[in-house]
Design a protein around this motif. Structure first.
Motif, PDB file in Angstrom:
ATOM      1  N   ARG A   1      78.033  22.610  91.551  1.00  0.00           N
ATOM      2  CA  ARG A   1      78.882  21.920  90.587  1.00  0.00           C
ATOM      3  C   ARG A   1      77.989  21.235  89.566  1.00  0.00           C
ATOM      4  O   ARG A   1      77.109  20.477  89.926  1.00  0.00           O
ATOM      5  CB  ARG A   1      79.777  20.912  91.281  1.00  0.00           C
ATOM      6  CG  ARG A   1      80.565  21.630  92.399  1.00  0.00           C
ATOM      7  CD  ARG A   1      81.932  21.201  92.534  1.00  0.00           C
ATOM      8  NE  ARG A   1      82.796  21.889  93.440  1.00  0.00           N
ATOM      9  CZ  ARG A   1      82.557  22.491  94.557  1.00  0.00           C
ATOM     10  NH1 ARG A   1      81.344  22.582  95.015  1.00  0.00           N
ATOM     11  NH2 ARG A   1      83.481  23.043  95.286  1.00  0.00           N
ATOM     12  N   GLY A   2      78.229  21.556  88.271  1.00  0.00           N
ATOM     13  CA  GLY A   2      77.422  21.049  87.194  1.00  0.00           C
ATOM     14  C   GLY A   2      77.359  19.599  87.164  1.00  0.00           C
ATOM     15  O   GLY A   2      76.723  18.845  86.658  1.00  0.00           O
TER      16      GLY A   2
ATOM     17  N   GLN B   1      86.751  26.502  82.656  1.00  0.00           N
ATOM     18  CA  GLN B   1      85.284  26.460  82.666  1.00  0.00           C
ATOM     19  C   GLN B   1      84.784  25.027  82.811  1.00  0.00           C
ATOM     20  O   GLN B   1      83.840  24.767  83.553  1.00  0.00           O
ATOM     21  CB  GLN B   1      84.732  27.088  81.389  1.00  0.00           C
ATOM     22  CG  GLN B   1      84.937  28.573  81.333  1.00  0.00           C
ATOM     23  CD  GLN B   1      84.536  29.164  79.988  1.00  0.00           C
ATOM     24  OE1 GLN B   1      84.227  28.445  79.050  1.00  0.00           O
ATOM     25  NE2 GLN B   1      84.563  30.482  79.904  1.00  0.00           N
ATOM     26  N   LYS B   2      85.409  24.090  82.126  1.00  0.00           N
ATOM     27  CA  LYS B   2      84.999  22.687  82.221  1.00  0.00           C
ATOM     28  C   LYS B   2      85.206  22.131  83.622  1.00  0.00           C
ATOM     29  O   LYS B   2      84.513  21.216  84.047  1.00  0.00           O
ATOM     30  CB  LYS B   2      85.768  21.835  81.210  1.00  0.00           C
ATOM     31  CG  LYS B   2      85.294  22.030  79.791  1.00  0.00           C
ATOM     32  CD  LYS B   2      86.046  21.127  78.839  1.00  0.00           C
ATOM     33  CE  LYS B   2      85.560  21.345  77.417  1.00  0.00           C
ATOM     34  NZ  LYS B   2      86.241  20.440  76.476  1.00  0.00           N
ATOM     35  N   CYS B   3      86.163  22.703  84.352  1.00  0.00           N
ATOM     36  CA  CYS B   3      86.427  22.280  85.735  1.00  0.00           C
ATOM     37  C   CYS B   3      85.497  22.965  86.730  1.00  0.00           C
ATOM     38  O   CYS B   3      85.600  22.734  87.933  1.00  0.00           O
ATOM     39  CB  CYS B   3      87.876  22.574  86.102  1.00  0.00           C
ATOM     40  SG  CYS B   3      89.058  21.546  85.220  1.00  0.00           S
ATOM     41  N   GLY B   4      84.596  23.813  86.244  1.00  0.00           N
ATOM     42  CA  GLY B   4      83.620  24.449  87.115  1.00  0.00           C
ATOM     43  C   GLY B   4      83.986  25.829  87.603  1.00  0.00           C
ATOM     44  O   GLY B   4      83.235  26.432  88.372  1.00  0.00           O
TER      45      GLY B   4
ATOM     46  N   TYR C   1      89.776  33.216  86.756  1.00  0.00           N
ATOM     47  CA  TYR C   1      88.666  32.298  87.003  1.00  0.00           C
ATOM     48  C   TYR C   1      88.756  31.835  88.443  1.00  0.00           C
ATOM     49  O   TYR C   1      89.860  31.751  89.016  1.00  0.00           O
ATOM     50  CB  TYR C   1      88.765  31.061  86.091  1.00  0.00           C
ATOM     51  CG  TYR C   1      88.449  31.340  84.648  1.00  0.00           C
ATOM     52  CD1 TYR C   1      87.201  31.027  84.121  1.00  0.00           C
ATOM     53  CD2 TYR C   1      89.381  31.914  83.811  1.00  0.00           C
ATOM     54  CE1 TYR C   1      86.907  31.281  82.789  1.00  0.00           C
ATOM     55  CE2 TYR C   1      89.106  32.171  82.482  1.00  0.00           C
ATOM     56  CZ  TYR C   1      87.871  31.849  81.985  1.00  0.00           C
ATOM     57  OH  TYR C   1      87.568  32.105  80.675  1.00  0.00           O
TER      58      TYR C   1
ATOM     59  N   ARG D   1      88.944  27.556  78.488  1.00  0.00           N
ATOM     60  CA  ARG D   1      87.931  26.507  78.315  1.00  0.00           C
ATOM     61  C   ARG D   1      88.121  25.382  79.310  1.00  0.00           C
ATOM     62  O   ARG D   1      87.154  24.848  79.858  1.00  0.00           O
ATOM     63  CB  ARG D   1      87.965  25.980  76.878  1.00  0.00           C
ATOM     64  CG  ARG D   1      87.389  26.968  75.877  1.00  0.00           C
ATOM     65  CD  ARG D   1      87.149  26.346  74.514  1.00  0.00           C
ATOM     66  NE  ARG D   1      88.363  25.869  73.879  1.00  0.00           N
ATOM     67  CZ  ARG D   1      89.198  26.613  73.148  1.00  0.00           C
ATOM     68  NH1 ARG D   1      88.916  27.899  72.957  1.00  0.00           N
ATOM     69  NH2 ARG D   1      90.270  26.099  72.602  1.00  0.00           N
ATOM     70  N   VAL D   2      89.366  25.017  79.586  1.00  0.00           N
ATOM     71  CA  VAL D   2      89.641  23.973  80.577  1.00  0.00           C
ATOM     72  C   VAL D   2      89.147  24.407  81.950  1.00  0.00           C
ATOM     73  O   VAL D   2      88.524  23.635  82.676  1.00  0.00           O
ATOM     74  CB  VAL D   2      91.150  23.632  80.631  1.00  0.00           C
ATOM     75  CG1 VAL D   2      91.475  22.755  81.825  1.00  0.00           C
ATOM     76  CG2 VAL D   2      91.593  22.974  79.337  1.00  0.00           C
TER      77      VAL D   2
ATOM     78  N   ARG E   1      84.448  29.866  87.395  1.00  0.00           N
ATOM     79  CA  ARG E   1      83.694  30.944  86.751  1.00  0.00           C
ATOM     80  C   ARG E   1      84.631  32.086  86.391  1.00  0.00           C
ATOM     81  O   ARG E   1      85.518  32.446  87.160  1.00  0.00           O
ATOM     82  CB  ARG E   1      82.624  31.493  87.686  1.00  0.00           C
ATOM     83  CG  ARG E   1      81.548  30.522  88.012  1.00  0.00           C
ATOM     84  CD  ARG E   1      80.527  31.199  88.883  1.00  0.00           C
ATOM     85  NE  ARG E   1      79.520  30.263  89.351  1.00  0.00           N
ATOM     86  CZ  ARG E   1      78.539  30.592  90.153  1.00  0.00           C
ATOM     87  NH1 ARG E   1      78.426  31.828  90.595  1.00  0.00           N
ATOM     88  NH2 ARG E   1      77.665  29.692  90.537  1.00  0.00           N
TER      89      ARG E   1
END
Length: 58
Positions: free
Chosen positions: A57-58, A23-26, A49, A20-21, A28
């Motif tokens: 970047r989101g 993914q939160k950092c962008g 990932y 999860r960390v 994939r």
């Protein structure tokens, strides 16, 4: 300044919080590597990932 094209991270599949960390950092999710690393004397599966320099970047 370092110009990196790709950054990869892996985590033990039992440690879902690390995924999860990432993914939160962008980063994939790219897949699972079976028995990739030894952890406390046994081989464990890891999830891979990655992020590329041209990824949005989101």
């Amino acid at each position: 300044m370092m110009k990196l094209h790709r950054v990869e991270c892996i985590h033990d599949t039992e440690n879902t919080a690390s995924g999860r960390v990432m993914q939160k950092c962008g980063l994939r999710y790219e897949g699972r590597m079976r028995q990739k690393i030894a952890n406390k004397g046994t081989y464990v599966d890891v999830d891979l990932y990655a992020i590329l320099c041209d990824d949005p970047r989101g």
